[in-house]
Design an enzyme around this catalytic site. Sequence first.
Site, mmCIF file in Angstrom:
data_model
loop_
_atom_site.group_PDB
_atom_site.id
_atom_site.type_symbol
_atom_site.label_atom_id
_atom_site.label_comp_id
_atom_site.label_asym_id
_atom_site.label_seq_id
_atom_site.Cartn_x
_atom_site.Cartn_y
_atom_site.Cartn_z
ATOM 1 N N HIS A 81 -1.006 -8.119 4.675
ATOM 2 C CA HIS A 81 -0.976 -9.080 3.574
ATOM 3 C C HIS A 81 -2.260 -9.890 3.588
ATOM 4 O O HIS A 81 -2.770 -10.208 4.668
ATOM 5 C CB HIS A 81 0.230 -10.020 3.721
ATOM 6 N N ASP A 134 7.853 -6.136 0.958
ATOM 7 C CA ASP A 134 8.155 -4.838 0.358
ATOM 8 C C ASP A 134 8.612 -3.789 1.358
ATOM 9 O O ASP A 134 9.083 -2.732 0.970
ATOM 10 C CB ASP A 134 6.919 -4.317 -0.395
HETATM 11 N N1 ACO Z 1 -2.258 -0.007 7.101
HETATM 12 C C1 ACO Z 1 -3.355 0.218 7.866
HETATM 13 N N2 ACO Z 1 -4.436 -0.594 7.907
HETATM 14 C C2 ACO Z 1 -4.419 -1.691 7.132
HETATM 15 C C3 ACO Z 1 -3.305 -1.997 6.311
HETATM 16 C C4 ACO Z 1 -2.202 -1.120 6.315
HETATM 17 N N3 ACO Z 1 -1.126 -1.366 5.557
HETATM 18 N N4 ACO Z 1 -3.560 -3.164 5.644
HETATM 19 C C5 ACO Z 1 -4.782 -3.557 6.038
HETATM 20 N N5 ACO Z 1 -5.295 -2.680 6.932
HETATM 21 C C6 ACO Z 1 -6.587 -2.792 7.633
HETATM 22 C C7 ACO Z 1 -7.752 -2.342 6.736
HETATM 23 O O1 ACO Z 1 -8.001 -0.962 6.876
HETATM 24 C C8 ACO Z 1 -8.877 -3.203 7.258
HETATM 25 O O2 ACO Z 1 -9.302 -2.630 8.474
HETATM 26 P P1 ACO Z 1 -10.872 -2.799 8.982
HETATM 27 O O3 ACO Z 1 -11.133 -4.286 8.976
HETATM 28 O O4 ACO Z 1 -10.854 -2.196 10.349
HETATM 29 O O5 ACO Z 1 -11.696 -2.052 7.976
HETATM 30 C C9 ACO Z 1 -8.176 -4.520 7.606
HETATM 31 O O6 ACO Z 1 -6.810 -4.178 7.905
HETATM 32 C C10 ACO Z 1 -8.199 -5.553 6.489
HETATM 33 O O7 ACO Z 1 -7.716 -4.920 5.314
HETATM 34 P P2 ACO Z 1 -8.075 -5.430 3.851
HETATM 35 O O8 ACO Z 1 -7.755 -4.361 2.880
HETATM 36 O O9 ACO Z 1 -9.474 -5.995 3.855
HETATM 37 O O10 ACO Z 1 -7.067 -6.628 3.719
HETATM 38 P P3 ACO Z 1 -6.678 -7.298 2.390
HETATM 39 O O11 ACO Z 1 -6.254 -8.668 2.729
HETATM 40 O O12 ACO Z 1 -7.785 -7.149 1.390
HETATM 41 O O13 ACO Z 1 -5.470 -6.387 1.863
HETATM 42 C C11 ACO Z 1 -3.296 -5.558 1.409
HETATM 43 C C12 ACO Z 1 -4.124 -6.763 1.888
HETATM 44 C C13 ACO Z 1 -3.850 -5.018 0.095
HETATM 45 C C14 ACO Z 1 -1.864 -6.028 1.190
HETATM 46 C C15 ACO Z 1 -3.339 -4.461 2.513
HETATM 47 O O14 ACO Z 1 -2.820 -4.967 3.709
HETATM 48 C C16 ACO Z 1 -2.584 -3.189 2.095
HETATM 49 O O15 ACO Z 1 -3.148 -2.347 1.404
HETATM 50 N N6 ACO Z 1 -1.279 -3.073 2.525
HETATM 51 C C17 ACO Z 1 -0.473 -1.942 2.123
HETATM 52 C C18 ACO Z 1 0.066 -2.168 0.721
HETATM 53 C C19 ACO Z 1 1.135 -3.219 0.660
HETATM 54 O O16 ACO Z 1 2.082 -3.222 1.447
HETATM 55 N N7 ACO Z 1 1.008 -4.119 -0.321
HETATM 56 C C20 ACO Z 1 2.002 -5.163 -0.565
HETATM 57 C C21 ACO Z 1 1.400 -6.514 -0.340
HETATM 58 S S1 ACO Z 1 2.663 -7.747 -0.447
HETATM 59 C C22 ACO Z 1 2.936 -7.921 -2.093
HETATM 60 O O17 ACO Z 1 2.120 -7.733 -2.932
HETATM 61 C C23 ACO Z 1 4.300 -8.291 -2.447
#
Ligand code: ACO
Length: 409
Positions: free
Chosen positions: A295, A351
């Site tokens: 998140h 979620d």
């Molecule tokens: N699985 C694996 N790695 C992840 C995940 C994940 N679910 N989420 C983040 N990371 C990693 C990224 O690869 C990145 O790694 P790095 O720094 O080594 O390159 C690091 O964690 C940071 O990730 P970002 O994408 O920069 O984080 P951001 O805050 O922008 O994204 C998000 C948040 C979009 C929710 C992300 O965690 C994700 O895609 N999660 C999966 C989708 C999801 O569950 N979304 C629901 C969100 S809650 C809602 O909207 C109700």
Amino acid sequence: MNQINATSDQMCFELPIFQANLGNSVLDASGFPVDFYFQDIGLKHTSFCQSAICYIDGSKGLLLYRGYPIEELCKHFQFESIMYLLLFGELPTSRTLKSFTKKLIKYRHIPDYCYSLLEHLPESSHPMGILLTLVSALAADSSQSLDDPDEMAIRIVAQMPILVALSQRHARTLKPVHQDSNDDSLGYVPDFLFRLFGQIPTEHTVTAFDQILTLHAEHEQNASTCTLRVSGSTGTNAYAALAAAITALWGPAHGGANEACMQMLEAIKTCDRIPEYIEKAKSKEDPFRLMGFGHRVYRSRDPRADVMKSLAKEVLDSKQDKPLFRLAPSLEKRALEDPYFISHQLYPNVDYYSGIVQRALGIENNAFTTIFALARTTGWMSHWLEMMRDKTPIIRPRQHYIGPRKRSL
Ligand code: ACO
């Protein structure tokens, strides 16, 4: 107001700092020279509005609606009270709740053309796309607009359950359930479930949905709320701003994660394949991410995920979906023990378990996000009302241009 100096080789500025009631203070950049921009890709460090609706402390796993913790609200109040709290700032008294409920019933109908429009949409349509189409049709109809913003917001939250039920039924090739719009015997959630399933819901189902709606109702400046504020700031009508928010919610990185999470669990199928998927999620060569994990704001547990997990236990006690439920906690446990997820501070978000709960209650995978949209409409309209009251200026950020310099043909 505190002053700080922002210095660089060439410049020195004094900028005021505004203290927040809770959480991070903000540096007020409004007096900054217009020919100098801040770069904040993804707006990770940017506060673009003031709001009194919701507070999240991502490091402590704290979520407050108008100051009240989400766990307490879930335990003690039905969704109509949560709606009133979010929209108008305080919990309702029994008198104000009665008049609010009356208004929800008064506005609980949609124009006939919405039903005709449905007949022209392919049965294979995604429920979120159908919902978007219906909301867009209302945006085009000036007779649906009301001058009083409070009334407009109440009309929209009252109509949304009908639109969501229609969208889901159409995608399942089911005819709409017509309910007498003067029938006030069913409250907000039971009426929605009646329109969705065509039968009076059990108390147990109503309670579970009530909690799902409360948990998803509001979450400050997430992508869809931000989108609603951007479109609302142009003065577009409330339905059009709502359509923009629904579009943003649909994506798998936001509200579409519940559908994507269920697809992921169905693909993994059995516990012995968990390590393979954990490795996929960690690999930088593989675009796969563990859905329902991570998140932008929470760097510890998402408090909504804990309530949703308990709800999943209750709901699944009497259901057959247990293999999936066994898989979900095992995957969660393995991820939480893995150094990658620990160092990246990745925890289950709301979620992760919401799809499982909704499936057990009879919602199809591709319709989960419409339930999210139904719940979040209250949050969106609360922000829309706040914007109307605050007379928010048009939201128009700048960019860091990296294209070609001026050139001749
Ligand atoms: N699985 C694996 N790695 C992840 C995940 C994940 N679910 N989420 C983040 N990371 C990693 C990224 O690869 C990145 O790694 P790095 O720094 O080594 O390159 C690091 O964690 C940071 O990730 P970002 O994408 O920069 O984080 P951001 O805050 O922008 O994204 C998000 C948040 C979009 C929710 C992300 O965690 C994700 O895609 N999660 C999966 C989708 C999801 O569950 N979304 C629901 C969100 S809650 C809602 O909207 C109700």
